[in-house]
Write a protein that holds these residues in place. Structure first.
Motif, PDB file in Angstrom:
ATOM      1  N   ARG A  95       0.952  -1.174   0.064  1.00 45.69           N
ATOM      2  CA  ARG A  95       0.026  -0.069   0.102  1.00 45.69           C
ATOM      3  C   ARG A  95       0.737   1.319  -0.026  1.00 45.69           C
ATOM      4  NH1 ARG A  95      -4.628  -0.345   4.243  1.00 45.69           N
ATOM      5  NH2 ARG A  95      -4.885  -2.359   3.145  1.00 45.69           N
ATOM      6  N   ALA A  96       2.103   1.217   0.751  1.00 42.64           N
ATOM      7  CA  ALA A  96       2.725   2.407   0.854  1.00 42.64           C
ATOM      8  C   ALA A  96       3.470   2.513  -0.547  1.00 42.64           C
ATOM      9  CB  ALA A  96       3.919   1.939   1.844  1.00 42.64           C
ATOM     10  N   ARG A  97       3.932   1.422  -1.184  1.00 42.83           N
ATOM     11  CA  ARG A  97       4.351   1.656  -2.373  1.00 42.83           C
ATOM     12  C   ARG A  97       3.506   2.183  -3.632  1.00 42.83           C
ATOM     13  NH1 ARG A  97       5.794  -3.421  -3.321  1.00 42.83           N
ATOM     14  NH2 ARG A  97       7.626  -3.357  -2.080  1.00 42.83           N
ATOM     15  N   GLY A 151       5.182  13.071  -9.348  1.00 40.72           N
ATOM     16  CA  GLY A 151       4.858  14.113 -10.337  1.00 40.72           C
ATOM     17  C   GLY A 151       3.393  14.725  -9.962  1.00 40.72           C
ATOM     18  N   ARG A 152       2.873  14.733  -8.968  1.00 46.73           N
ATOM     19  CA  ARG A 152       1.799  15.234  -8.756  1.00 46.73           C
ATOM     20  C   ARG A 152       1.507  16.673  -7.600  1.00 46.73           C
ATOM     21  NH1 ARG A 152      -3.625  11.644  -7.428  1.00 46.73           N
ATOM     22  NH2 ARG A 152      -3.343  10.083  -9.240  1.00 46.73           N
ATOM     23  N   GLY A 153       2.937  16.968  -7.504  1.00 42.77           N
ATOM     24  CA  GLY A 153       3.152  18.327  -6.813  1.00 42.77           C
ATOM     25  C   GLY A 153       3.654  18.155  -5.402  1.00 42.77           C
ATOM     26  N   PRO A 154       4.121  19.363  -4.799  1.00 44.73           N
ATOM     27  CA  PRO A 154       4.823  19.305  -3.492  1.00 44.73           C
ATOM     28  C   PRO A 154       3.721  18.871  -2.448  1.00 44.73           C
ATOM     29  CG  PRO A 154       4.789  21.565  -4.562  1.00 44.73           C
ATOM     30  CD  PRO A 154       4.517  20.538  -5.355  1.00 44.73           C
ATOM     31  N   LEU A 155       2.734  19.523  -2.526  1.00 41.08           N
ATOM     32  CA  LEU A 155       1.570  19.438  -1.509  1.00 41.08           C
ATOM     33  C   LEU A 155       1.273  17.978  -1.333  1.00 41.08           C
ATOM     34  CD1 LEU A 155      -0.816  22.417  -1.628  1.00 41.08           C
ATOM     35  CD2 LEU A 155       1.253  22.008  -0.208  1.00 41.08           C
ATOM     36  N   HIS A 156       0.996  17.236  -2.480  1.00 41.38           N
ATOM     37  CA  HIS A 156       0.347  15.911  -2.629  1.00 41.38           C
ATOM     38  C   HIS A 156       1.688  15.075  -1.904  1.00 41.38           C
ATOM     39  CE1 HIS A 156      -0.837  12.050  -4.073  1.00 41.38           C
ATOM     40  NE2 HIS A 156      -1.786  12.705  -4.233  1.00 41.38           N
ATOM     41  N   GLY A 157       3.074  15.470  -2.346  1.00 42.30           N
ATOM     42  CA  GLY A 157       4.192  14.926  -2.076  1.00 42.30           C
ATOM     43  C   GLY A 157       4.515  14.852  -0.328  1.00 42.30           C
ATOM     44  N   SER A 205       1.829  12.356   1.006  1.00 45.78           N
ATOM     45  CA  SER A 205       1.870  11.036   0.666  1.00 45.78           C
ATOM     46  C   SER A 205       3.189  10.704   1.584  1.00 45.78           C
ATOM     47  CB  SER A 205       2.322  10.946  -0.666  1.00 45.78           C
ATOM     48  OG  SER A 205       1.258  11.356  -1.538  1.00 45.78           O
ATOM     49  N   GLY A 206       4.372  11.371   1.953  1.00 45.60           N
ATOM     50  CA  GLY A 206       5.135  11.265   2.615  1.00 45.60           C
ATOM     51  C   GLY A 206       5.003  10.991   4.115  1.00 45.60           C
ATOM     52  N   THR A 207       3.934  11.826   4.722  1.00 38.55           N
ATOM     53  CA  THR A 207       3.469  11.606   5.982  1.00 38.55           C
ATOM     54  C   THR A 207       2.532  10.377   6.224  1.00 38.55           C
ATOM     55  OG1 THR A 207       3.006  13.902   6.301  1.00 38.55           O
ATOM     56  CG2 THR A 207       1.831  12.970   7.658  1.00 38.55           C
ATOM     57  N   VAL A 208       1.721   9.976   5.097  1.00 41.68           N
ATOM     58  CA  VAL A 208       1.112   8.827   5.199  1.00 41.68           C
ATOM     59  C   VAL A 208       1.757   7.418   5.271  1.00 41.68           C
ATOM     60  CG1 VAL A 208      -0.824   7.344   4.017  1.00 41.68           C
ATOM     61  CG2 VAL A 208      -1.035   9.923   4.204  1.00 41.68           C
ATOM     62  N   VAL A 209       2.734   7.568   4.198  1.00 38.03           N
ATOM     63  CA  VAL A 209       3.611   6.639   4.030  1.00 38.03           C
ATOM     64  C   VAL A 209       4.531   6.320   5.503  1.00 38.03           C
ATOM     65  CG1 VAL A 209       5.669   5.558   2.849  1.00 38.03           C
ATOM     66  CG2 VAL A 209       3.852   6.612   1.781  1.00 38.03           C
ATOM     67  N   THR A 210       4.960   7.285   5.989  1.00 35.04           N
ATOM     68  CA  THR A 210       5.789   7.225   7.408  1.00 35.04           C
ATOM     69  C   THR A 210       4.839   6.654   8.390  1.00 35.04           C
ATOM     70  OG1 THR A 210       7.132   8.958   6.607  1.00 35.04           O
ATOM     71  CG2 THR A 210       7.296   8.568   9.021  1.00 35.04           C
ATOM     72  N   VAL A 211       3.693   7.048   8.336  1.00 36.86           N
ATOM     73  CA  VAL A 211       2.494   6.658   9.646  1.00 36.86           C
ATOM     74  C   VAL A 211       2.521   5.018   9.483  1.00 36.86           C
ATOM     75  CG1 VAL A 211       0.302   6.712  10.340  1.00 36.86           C
ATOM     76  CG2 VAL A 211       1.564   8.797   9.814  1.00 36.86           C
ATOM     77  N   LEU A 212       2.239   4.528   8.053  1.00 39.25           N
ATOM     78  CA  LEU A 212       2.123   3.297   7.642  1.00 39.25           C
ATOM     79  C   LEU A 212       2.923   2.346   8.108  1.00 39.25           C
ATOM     80  CD1 LEU A 212       0.377   3.339   4.213  1.00 39.25           C
ATOM     81  CD2 LEU A 212      -0.785   2.967   6.468  1.00 39.25           C
ATOM     82  N   VAL A 249      11.732  14.451  -4.571  1.00 38.33           N
ATOM     83  CA  VAL A 249      11.605  13.865  -3.323  1.00 38.33           C
ATOM     84  C   VAL A 249      11.642  14.629  -2.187  1.00 38.33           C
ATOM     85  CG1 VAL A 249      12.542  11.560  -4.403  1.00 38.33           C
ATOM     86  CG2 VAL A 249      14.014  13.003  -3.289  1.00 38.33           C
ATOM     87  N   TYR A 250      12.105  15.781  -2.193  1.00 41.79           N
ATOM     88  CA  TYR A 250      12.270  16.749  -1.166  1.00 41.79           C
ATOM     89  C   TYR A 250      10.914  16.948  -0.226  1.00 41.79           C
ATOM     90  CZ  TYR A 250      13.289  21.429   0.834  1.00 41.79           C
ATOM     91  OH  TYR A 250      13.478  22.594   1.854  1.00 41.79           O
ATOM     92  N   PRO A 251       9.910  16.854  -0.995  1.00 42.66           N
ATOM     93  CA  PRO A 251       8.618  17.084  -0.304  1.00 42.66           C
ATOM     94  C   PRO A 251       8.176  15.774   0.776  1.00 42.66           C
ATOM     95  CG  PRO A 251       8.136  17.898  -2.384  1.00 42.66           C
ATOM     96  CD  PRO A 251       9.589  17.481  -2.497  1.00 42.66           C
ATOM     97  N   PHE A 252       8.810  14.743   0.124  1.00 44.06           N
ATOM     98  CA  PHE A 252       8.545  13.488   0.760  1.00 44.06           C
ATOM     99  C   PHE A 252       9.092  13.470   2.405  1.00 44.06           C
ATOM    100  CE2 PHE A 252       7.057  11.811  -3.198  1.00 44.06           C
ATOM    101  CZ  PHE A 252       6.159  10.922  -2.691  1.00 44.06           C
ATOM    102  N   THR A 253      10.386  13.869   2.208  1.00 42.05           N
ATOM    103  CA  THR A 253      11.305  14.164   3.288  1.00 42.05           C
ATOM    104  C   THR A 253      10.594  15.034   4.537  1.00 42.05           C
ATOM    105  OG1 THR A 253      12.571  15.766   2.621  1.00 42.05           O
ATOM    106  CG2 THR A 253      13.183  13.502   2.063  1.00 42.05           C
ATOM    107  N   LEU A 254       9.965  15.966   4.042  1.00 41.03           N
ATOM    108  CA  LEU A 254       9.118  16.847   4.831  1.00 41.03           C
ATOM    109  C   LEU A 254       7.980  16.116   5.571  1.00 41.03           C
ATOM    110  CD1 LEU A 254       9.296  20.206   3.139  1.00 41.03           C
ATOM    111  CD2 LEU A 254      10.885  18.933   4.274  1.00 41.03           C
ATOM    112  N   GLY A 255       7.138  15.553   4.477  1.00 35.11           N
ATOM    113  CA  GLY A 255       6.204  14.576   5.010  1.00 35.11           C
ATOM    114  C   GLY A 255       6.643  13.479   6.075  1.00 35.11           C
TER     115      GLY A 255
END
Length: 381
Positions: A234-236, A244-250, A253-260, A285-291
């Motif tokens: 699910r995380a993958r 490619g969906r923009g920084p807010l989505h990133g 998503s980073g937040t959700v994946v880390t919770v998972l 991937v920069y936004p993912f790290t913030l999430g």
């Protein structure tokens, strides 16, 4: 054939149910361990909690303690959960805040080490190392901006106090209305405390803290493994859909994946090979790290539910400090174009240096995680 398929499906469902049951047990152990740390701290030092932590009374020293502890354990979730337990035992919130900030920096060692897997190819290594260190530079920048502000104005202490004020106004310091954990942890803590009391209050309390930390590390480690086995698919899928969906989505998503997967190190380390092989860019991937920074706060908030007694409200407060710090740092730094570019430029600069001379990697890790903390602690203790 059908019988074999049904049998395999049954075994798969049974295995999945067992993993969920194990996850529930690990969650219980996490809550029990936090309660043990708090109980042991109160038991060993009582009203003299501040004396025990005088060495961390300087905010910069507290920051370095959080950094080193997280770099050693390699889990900011574990360290912040321990801090929640210590605050529950009487550690002042203002002393704990810099420790929480330090934990954010310390968790970034793992992805830096993962980048070394691309060392054979210079191009891949430069991209991978930049991906790994953008998280470092963001967290270092966040601390450089907000630690002085916290020291001068106490912004996170005041904000978190305001957030928990409804509970204070209700006169409910122990959060009894939410206290469903104490009945299932108190008997076990009492059973552990009884034999340890033979060693005296100080030694017995310290032994309980040590035992609580060991259980905490084991519980969070196994929770991470179980969550990954249950949720990795699910995380993958979330990661793929977010590209490619923009920084807010990133960030989301980073937040959700880390919770998972219950590990910011895992979330950020997943990105390193993708950037190293050229599938994604560092900027992607920069936004993912913030999430990931935001998602990792869930464990400490969960840990705060294990706390009861007069300091319970402060345990919840320090967990909220961690969340507020990461959310506000993301809003301020990523929301300001000039500041947003600094971590990217810093990561690209250090990656270029490391690409020319691999000794830079060892020097960088040694300076940020050993020399700097050691020097600061030596000067402030």
């Amino acid at each position: 054939m059908n019988t074999q398929s049904i049998s395999a499906a049954t075994m798969s469902n049974t295995s999945r149910m067992l993993r969920w049951a194990n996850l529930a047990f690990m969650l219980y152990l996490l809550l029990l361990a936090v309660a043990m740390v708090g109980t042991g701290f109160k038991w060993s030092v009582g009203e003299e909690a501040k004396v025990l932590f005088e060495f961390a009374s300087h905010p910069v020293a507290g920051l370095m303690i959080g950094l080193v502890a997280t770099a050693l354990i390699q889990s900011s979730s574990t360290v912040t959960s321990i801090i929640v337990g210590l605050v529950a035992g009487g550690l002042p919130v203002e002393t704990a805040i810099p420790m929480v900030m330090g934990a954010n920096i310390g968790t970034t060692v793992t992805n830096t080490l993962v980048s070394l897997g691309h060392a054979r190819c210079k191009t891949e290594f430069r991209r991978a190392f930049a991906c790994a260190t953008v998280h470092d530079f963001f967290n270092l920048l966040a601390v450089a901006i907000f630690l002085p502000l916290e020291m001068m104005f106490g912004i996170f202490q005041k904000l978190s106090a305001w957030l928990v004020s409804p509970l204070l106004n209700a006169g409910d310091m122990s959060i009894k209305g939410f206290d469903f954990i104490k009945p299932i942890t108190k008997p076990v803590i009492g059973a552990i405390k009884e034999p340890l009391s033979n060693f005296g209050s100080m030694t017995g309390g310290l032994l309980m803290i040590a035992l609580g930390i060991v259980i905490l590390v084991i519980a969070i480690t196994l929770m991470g493994k179980l969550m990954k086995s249950l949720m990795v698919g699910r995380a993958r899928d979330i990661l793929k859909s977010a590209i490619g969906r923009g920084p807010l989505h990133g960030i989301a998503s980073g937040t959700v994946v880390t919770v998972l997967v219950q590990s910011s190190s895992t979330t950020t380390s997943l990105m390193v090979p993708l950037v190293g092989t050229g599938v994604l860019k560092v900027r992607d991937v920069y936004p993912f790290t913030l999430g990931a920074n935001i998602g990792t706060c869930v464990t400490a908030l969960l840990a705060a539910t294990a706390v009861s007694g007069e300091y319970a409200i402060f345990a919840l407060q320090i967990a909220l400090v961690h969340l507020c710090f990461n959310i506000i740092a993301t809003l301020v730094i990523f929301g300001t174009p000039f500041l947003r570019e600094l971590p990217l430029k810093g990561a690209e600069w250090i990656a270029e240096m490391a690409n020319r001379n691999k000794g830079v990697v060892a020097g960088y890790l040694s300076f940020v995680f050993i020399i700097l903390p050691g020097s600061v602690l030596a000067l402030t203790v």
